[in-house]
Design a protein around this motif. Structure first.
Motif, PDB file in Angstrom:
ATOM      1  N   ASN A 116       9.968  13.194 -13.798  1.00 58.14           N
ATOM      2  CA  ASN A 116      11.012  13.573 -13.089  1.00 58.14           C
ATOM      3  C   ASN A 116      11.039  14.367 -12.145  1.00 58.14           C
ATOM      4  N   ARG A 117      10.223  15.665 -12.208  1.00 60.47           N
ATOM      5  CA  ARG A 117       9.976  16.351 -10.978  1.00 60.47           C
ATOM      6  C   ARG A 117       9.147  15.366  -9.824  1.00 60.47           C
ATOM      7  N   ARG A 118       8.140  14.742 -10.159  1.00 62.41           N
ATOM      8  CA  ARG A 118       7.805  13.970  -9.160  1.00 62.41           C
ATOM      9  C   ARG A 118       8.479  13.121  -8.367  1.00 62.41           C
ATOM     10  N   MET A 119       9.310  12.337  -9.495  1.00 63.39           N
ATOM     11  CA  MET A 119      10.240  11.556  -8.917  1.00 63.39           C
ATOM     12  C   MET A 119      11.341  12.071  -7.751  1.00 63.39           C
ATOM     13  N   GLY A 120      11.546  13.312  -8.232  1.00 63.27           N
ATOM     14  CA  GLY A 120      12.445  14.009  -7.496  1.00 63.27           C
ATOM     15  C   GLY A 120      11.950  14.281  -5.921  1.00 63.27           C
ATOM     16  N   GLN A 121      10.743  14.692  -6.122  1.00 59.65           N
ATOM     17  CA  GLN A 121       9.921  14.966  -4.768  1.00 59.65           C
ATOM     18  C   GLN A 121       9.940  13.674  -3.914  1.00 59.65           C
ATOM     19  N   ILE A 122       9.760  12.438  -4.719  1.00 67.50           N
ATOM     20  CA  ILE A 122       9.594  11.276  -3.901  1.00 67.50           C
ATOM     21  C   ILE A 122      10.910  10.806  -3.240  1.00 67.50           C
ATOM     22  N   GLU A 123      12.057  11.326  -4.101  1.00 66.67           N
ATOM     23  CA  GLU A 123      13.180  10.659  -3.407  1.00 66.67           C
ATOM     24  C   GLU A 123      13.560  11.719  -2.256  1.00 66.67           C
ATOM     25  N   ARG A 124      13.055  12.992  -2.477  1.00 68.27           N
ATOM     26  CA  ARG A 124      13.397  13.671  -1.089  1.00 68.27           C
ATOM     27  C   ARG A 124      12.739  13.538   0.060  1.00 68.27           C
ATOM     28  N   LYS A 125      11.462  13.411  -0.267  1.00 70.21           N
ATOM     29  CA  LYS A 125      10.467  13.169   0.876  1.00 70.21           C
ATOM     30  C   LYS A 125      10.179  11.806   1.182  1.00 70.21           C
ATOM     31  N   GLY A 126      10.526  10.815   0.339  1.00 70.07           N
ATOM     32  CA  GLY A 126      10.102   9.332   0.458  1.00 70.07           C
ATOM     33  C   GLY A 126       8.840   9.058   0.263  1.00 70.07           C
ATOM     34  N   ILE A 127       8.451   7.727   0.315  1.00 68.61           N
ATOM     35  CA  ILE A 127       7.240   7.332  -0.281  1.00 68.61           C
ATOM     36  C   ILE A 127       6.068   7.810   0.384  1.00 68.61           C
ATOM     37  N   GLU A 128       4.896   8.152  -0.191  1.00 73.05           N
ATOM     38  CA  GLU A 128       3.728   8.695   0.427  1.00 73.05           C
ATOM     39  C   GLU A 128       2.982   7.530   0.965  1.00 73.05           C
ATOM     40  N   VAL A 129       3.062   6.928   2.194  1.00 66.28           N
ATOM     41  CA  VAL A 129       2.478   5.784   2.468  1.00 66.28           C
ATOM     42  C   VAL A 129       1.185   6.188   3.577  1.00 66.28           C
ATOM     43  N   ASN A 130       0.059   5.593   3.022  1.00 65.67           N
ATOM     44  CA  ASN A 130      -1.330   5.835   3.684  1.00 65.67           C
ATOM     45  C   ASN A 130      -1.225   4.916   4.803  1.00 65.67           C
ATOM     46  N   SER A 131      -0.912   3.614   4.530  1.00 64.50           N
ATOM     47  CA  SER A 131      -0.996   2.634   5.692  1.00 64.50           C
ATOM     48  C   SER A 131       0.097   1.391   5.668  1.00 64.50           C
ATOM     49  N   LEU A 132       0.565   1.076   6.638  1.00 62.87           N
ATOM     50  CA  LEU A 132       1.684   0.029   6.772  1.00 62.87           C
ATOM     51  C   LEU A 132       1.378  -1.011   7.763  1.00 62.87           C
ATOM     52  N   LEU A 133       0.697  -2.194   7.371  1.00 61.42           N
ATOM     53  CA  LEU A 133       0.162  -3.179   8.194  1.00 61.42           C
ATOM     54  C   LEU A 133       1.266  -4.455   8.104  1.00 61.42           C
ATOM     55  N   ILE A 134       1.912  -4.566   9.248  1.00 62.69           N
ATOM     56  CA  ILE A 134       2.543  -5.879   9.484  1.00 62.69           C
ATOM     57  C   ILE A 134       2.179  -6.879  10.246  1.00 62.69           C
ATOM     58  N   SER A 135       1.927  -8.225   9.590  1.00 62.58           N
ATOM     59  CA  SER A 135       1.363  -9.564  10.153  1.00 62.58           C
ATOM     60  C   SER A 135       2.491 -10.382  10.308  1.00 62.58           C
ATOM     61  N   ARG A 136       2.898 -10.431  11.676  1.00 58.28           N
ATOM     62  CA  ARG A 136       3.917 -11.583  11.670  1.00 58.28           C
ATOM     63  C   ARG A 136       3.664 -12.960  11.666  1.00 58.28           C
ATOM     64  N   ASP A 137       2.345 -13.144  11.960  1.00 57.76           N
ATOM     65  CA  ASP A 137       1.910 -14.465  12.057  1.00 57.76           C
ATOM     66  C   ASP A 137       1.797 -14.811  10.698  1.00 57.76           C
ATOM     67  N   GLN A 138       1.391 -14.211   9.674  1.00 55.62           N
ATOM     68  CA  GLN A 138       1.072 -14.572   8.215  1.00 55.62           C
ATOM     69  C   GLN A 138       2.415 -14.074   7.389  1.00 55.62           C
ATOM     70  N   LYS A 139       3.426 -13.527   7.899  1.00 57.09           N
ATOM     71  CA  LYS A 139       4.630 -13.278   7.240  1.00 57.09           C
ATOM     72  C   LYS A 139       4.207 -12.276   6.173  1.00 57.09           C
ATOM     73  N   THR A 140       3.309 -11.251   6.278  1.00 56.35           N
ATOM     74  CA  THR A 140       2.744 -10.387   5.498  1.00 56.35           C
ATOM     75  C   THR A 140       2.851  -9.076   5.660  1.00 56.35           C
ATOM     76  N   VAL A 141       3.112  -8.095   4.792  1.00 59.43           N
ATOM     77  CA  VAL A 141       3.265  -6.673   4.807  1.00 59.43           C
ATOM     78  C   VAL A 141       2.236  -6.128   3.859  1.00 59.43           C
ATOM     79  N   TYR A 142       1.326  -5.326   4.422  1.00 57.80           N
ATOM     80  CA  TYR A 142       0.448  -4.493   3.611  1.00 57.80           C
ATOM     81  C   TYR A 142       0.829  -3.051   3.332  1.00 57.80           C
TER      82      TYR A 142
END
Length: 234
Positions: A116-142
């Motif tokens: 519950n504490r961990r979920m509260g931290q995530i809710e306050r700070k957002g997801i810990e994302v290390n990479s977000l790759l958007i491929s428009r041609d493939q219509k895919t998100v990594y």
């Protein structure tokens, strides 16, 4: 080290200390209860000793009936001794079982509190994302190497939000609709942009991920709650 990671490590260390202390307290309490219980249980040979005293005190009992009575008493004492020994074993097994259950209960309780504490931290700070790759041609998100197939509309909405995040901008629903449709934001409806955000979240599927990734800032608009340096678009 990121603040979120530090908090997670501290939470795990705190949880470990709490679990250790709780388990030690449970074992100590049950051990004390077991010792007190076994000390107060009657001696298994107490009945036999009383019968022996009767034999000694009444050595003048010589008739067949009297001897038979003493023999029955002696057999009863042996049966009582055997029964009490089995009760001791049953009590020992129950104490061990209750100790295991209480330890498991404390462990699960601490795990739930930490979660519950961990979920509260995530809710306050957002997801810990290390990479977000958007491929428009493939219509895919990594997202952290997790692959999401999106519709054309959803990939356009996410691309707009990603570009805005790299420029540290917060977009209203009307501005999102204006960028995608090529019209001026003043000519667009706020609800249209909100609908695009909803469809993007639906396409991402996981409600927790989608709600925390695409943040809704009151009276300002929408933004991606991630570090802009992890975003790549191809």
């Amino acid at each position: 080290m990121p603040e979120t990671t530090t908090s997670a490590i501290e939470a795990r260390q705190t949880g470990t200390r709490v679990v250790t202390f709780g388990i030690a307290a449970i074992v100590a309490i049950l051990l004390a209860a077991a010792i007190a219980l076994f000390l107060n249980l009657p001696d298994a040979n107490a009945f036999n000793e009383r019968v022996e005293q009767l034999f000694v005190a009444n050595d003048d009992l010589t008739t067949q009936a009297e001897l038979k009575l003493l023999e029955i008493l002696a057999q009863s004492g042996t049966a009582f001794s055997d029964t009490l020994s089995s009760y001791r074993f049953v009590i020992f097994v129950l104490l061990v079982f209750s100790t295991a259950l209480l330890i498991a209960a404390v462990s699960f309780l601490v795990m739930l509190v930490l979660l519950n504490r961990r979920m509260g931290q995530i809710e306050r700070k957002g997801i810990e994302v290390n990479s977000l790759l958007i491929s428009r041609d493939q219509k895919t998100v990594y997202l952290n190497n997790f692959e999401f197939k999106l519709t054309d509309a959803a990939i356009e909405t996410l691309s707009v939000l990603a570009e805005a995040r790299m420029d540290d901008e917060v977009l209203s629903g009307a501005e999102i609709e204006g960028v995608i449709s090529g019209r001026d934001a003043s000519d667009c409806d706020e609800a249209a942009g909100a609908t695009r955000i909803k469809r993007l979240r639906d396409s991402l599927g996981n409600q927790m991920i989608s709600e925390l990734l695409v943040k809704n800032i009151a009276r300002k608009g929408y933004m991606l709650a991630i570090d802009k340096n992890v975003i790549r678009m191809v």
